[in-house]
Motif scaffolding. Structure first.
Motif, short mmCIF file in Angstrom:
data_model
loop_
_atom_site.label_atom_id
_atom_site.label_comp_id
_atom_site.label_asym_id
_atom_site.label_seq_id
_atom_site.Cartn_x
_atom_site.Cartn_y
_atom_site.Cartn_z
N GLY A 237 0.84 -1.20 0.00
CA GLY A 237 0.00 0.00 0.00
C GLY A 237 0.87 1.24 0.00
O GLY A 237 2.10 1.15 0.04
N LEU A 238 0.23 2.41 -0.07
CA LEU A 238 0.98 3.66 -0.06
C LEU A 238 0.11 4.77 0.50
O LEU A 238 -0.97 5.05 -0.03
CB LEU A 238 1.44 4.01 -1.48
N ASP A 239 0.57 5.38 1.58
CA ASP A 239 -0.18 6.44 2.26
C ASP A 239 0.49 7.80 2.18
O ASP A 239 -0.17 8.83 2.35
CB ASP A 239 -0.35 6.09 3.75
N ILE A 240 1.81 7.82 1.99
CA ILE A 240 2.59 9.05 2.08
C ILE A 240 3.54 9.14 0.89
O ILE A 240 4.21 8.16 0.55
CB ILE A 240 3.42 9.09 3.39
N LEU A 241 3.60 10.33 0.29
CA LEU A 241 4.56 10.61 -0.78
C LEU A 241 5.39 11.82 -0.38
O LEU A 241 4.83 12.88 -0.07
CB LEU A 241 3.84 10.88 -2.10
N VAL A 242 6.70 11.67 -0.40
CA VAL A 242 7.61 12.79 -0.13
C VAL A 242 8.43 13.04 -1.40
O VAL A 242 9.26 12.21 -1.77
CB VAL A 242 8.54 12.50 1.06
N ASN A 243 8.17 14.16 -2.05
CA ASN A 243 8.91 14.53 -3.26
C ASN A 243 10.17 15.28 -2.87
O ASN A 243 10.17 16.50 -2.71
CB ASN A 243 8.02 15.39 -4.17
N ASN A 244 11.24 14.51 -2.72
CA ASN A 244 12.50 15.08 -2.27
C ASN A 244 13.54 15.15 -3.38
O ASN A 244 14.41 16.03 -3.37
CB ASN A 244 13.05 14.23 -1.11
N ALA A 245 13.48 14.26 -4.35
CA ALA A 245 14.49 14.21 -5.41
C ALA A 245 14.56 15.53 -6.17
O ALA A 245 13.52 16.14 -6.48
CB ALA A 245 14.19 13.06 -6.37
N ALA A 246 15.77 15.97 -6.47
CA ALA A 246 15.94 17.24 -7.20
C ALA A 246 17.31 17.26 -7.85
O ALA A 246 18.23 16.56 -7.43
CB ALA A 246 15.78 18.43 -6.26
N VAL A 247 17.42 18.08 -8.88
CA VAL A 247 18.72 18.37 -9.48
C VAL A 247 19.01 19.85 -9.26
O VAL A 247 18.11 20.69 -9.31
CB VAL A 247 18.75 18.02 -10.98
N PHE A 248 20.27 20.16 -9.03
CA PHE A 248 20.69 21.53 -8.76
C PHE A 248 21.88 21.88 -9.64
O PHE A 248 22.84 21.10 -9.74
CB PHE A 248 21.08 21.70 -7.29
N HIS A 249 21.79 23.02 -10.29
CA HIS A 249 22.90 23.49 -11.12
C HIS A 249 23.04 25.00 -10.90
O HIS A 249 22.07 25.73 -11.07
CB HIS A 249 22.64 23.19 -12.60
N ARG A 250 24.22 25.43 -10.50
CA ARG A 250 24.45 26.86 -10.27
C ARG A 250 24.78 27.55 -11.59
O ARG A 250 25.86 27.34 -12.16
CB ARG A 250 25.59 27.06 -9.26
N CYS A 251 23.82 28.31 -12.10
CA CYS A 251 23.99 28.96 -13.40
C CYS A 251 23.07 30.17 -13.47
O CYS A 251 21.86 30.04 -13.22
CB CYS A 251 23.67 27.97 -14.51
N ASP A 252 23.61 31.34 -13.79
CA ASP A 252 22.78 32.55 -13.82
C ASP A 252 22.11 32.71 -15.18
O ASP A 252 22.30 31.90 -16.10
CB ASP A 252 23.59 33.78 -13.44
N LEU A 253 21.30 33.75 -15.32
CA LEU A 253 20.50 33.95 -16.52
C LEU A 253 21.37 33.99 -17.78
O LEU A 253 21.03 33.39 -18.80
CB LEU A 253 19.69 35.25 -16.40
N ARG A 254 22.48 34.69 -17.71
CA ARG A 254 23.31 34.85 -18.90
C ARG A 254 23.92 33.55 -19.39
O ARG A 254 24.35 33.45 -20.54
CB ARG A 254 24.43 35.87 -18.62
#
Length: 238
Positions: free
Chosen positions: A83-100
């Motif tokens: 069964g499944l009662d709880i979902l935790v959306n923790n996975a992420a990707v991070f990249h340090r990059c500005d607009l330019r």
């Protein structure tokens, strides 16, 4: 919600914050699905450690950039945990990059994992529960206009907006909230490469602080659509 006996899936659960969330859920009496992409060994070791604590646990692979894998992951968690009662959306990707220096590929990569995957997982999760809990892990950058990590920040801001919209649409069957951490205190070898910035309380949050906020939100029956900042007050600076 009483957590003992509940079934929880944590994406990106094998290491760092995800690991702390899995451990806290297991200590609260939950069975835990530890999702991973590339961290197979770490996920397997964590699942074994959770089983030694007396809960059911499984390491569950999925590439969240693939929509079909998001659907399969929910089904795999249900089968593994009963069964499944709880979902935790923790996975992420991070990249340090500005607009330019941000290109289309940078935007797509951040949005696929940090926004599209959580939205799909929430959709598939909600379809199989009549009384579920979802917590999305954001970032205190959602209130900032800094562009040093533009693609990441935009994806997290969009997920924050989705959290509120989903909480309204899916109530009362699903209670949906979010946690926005600040610069989490990581192992010393990494902390030197990740400056914390100005923190009013003068202290970085630890993974265990994020886990404490998670348990608080999961056990409340009257809080939905909210974001808890666990950042030492950093979001107050904007």
């Amino acid at each position: 919600m009483i957590l003992s006996g509940k079934k929880a899936l944590v994406t990106g659960g094998a290491m760092r914050i995800g690991q702390a969330l899995c451990l806290a859920l297991a200590d609260a009496g939950c069975d835990v699905g530890v999702h991973y992409h590339r961290s197979r060994r770490a996920a397997g070791e964590l699942a074994e450690a959770l089983r030694r604590r007396g809960c059911r646990a499984a390491a569950l692979p999925a590439d969240l950039a693939r929509p079909a894998d998001c659907r399969r992951l929910i089904g795999a968690a249900r089968r593994a945990l009963g069964g499944l009662d709880i979902l935790v959306n923790n996975a992420a990707v991070f990249h340090r990059c500005d607009l330019r220096h941000t290109g289309a590929a940078d935007l797509r990569a951040a949005l696929e994992i940090n926004l599209v995957a959580p939205v799909l997982l929430m959709r598939y999760f909600a379809a199989q529960t009549a009384a579920g809990r979802i917590v999305n892990i954001l970032d205190q950058r959602i209130v900032s206009n800094r562009s040093d990590s533009l693609a990441y920040s935009l994806s997290k801001k969009a997920l924050a907006a989705t959290t509120a919209a989903a909480a309204l649409e899916l109530a009362p069957a699903c209670v949906i909230n979010a946690i926005a951490p600040g610069p989490v205190l990581l192992p010393r070898r990494r902390a030197a490469r990740e400056p914390a910035g100005d923190i009013p309380l003068g202290r970085r949050p630890a993974p265990q602080d994020i886990a404490a906020a998670l348990l608080f939100l999961l056990t409340s029956d009257v809080i939905t659509g909210q974001v808890i900042y666990v950042d030492g007050g950093q979001h107050l600076r904007g």
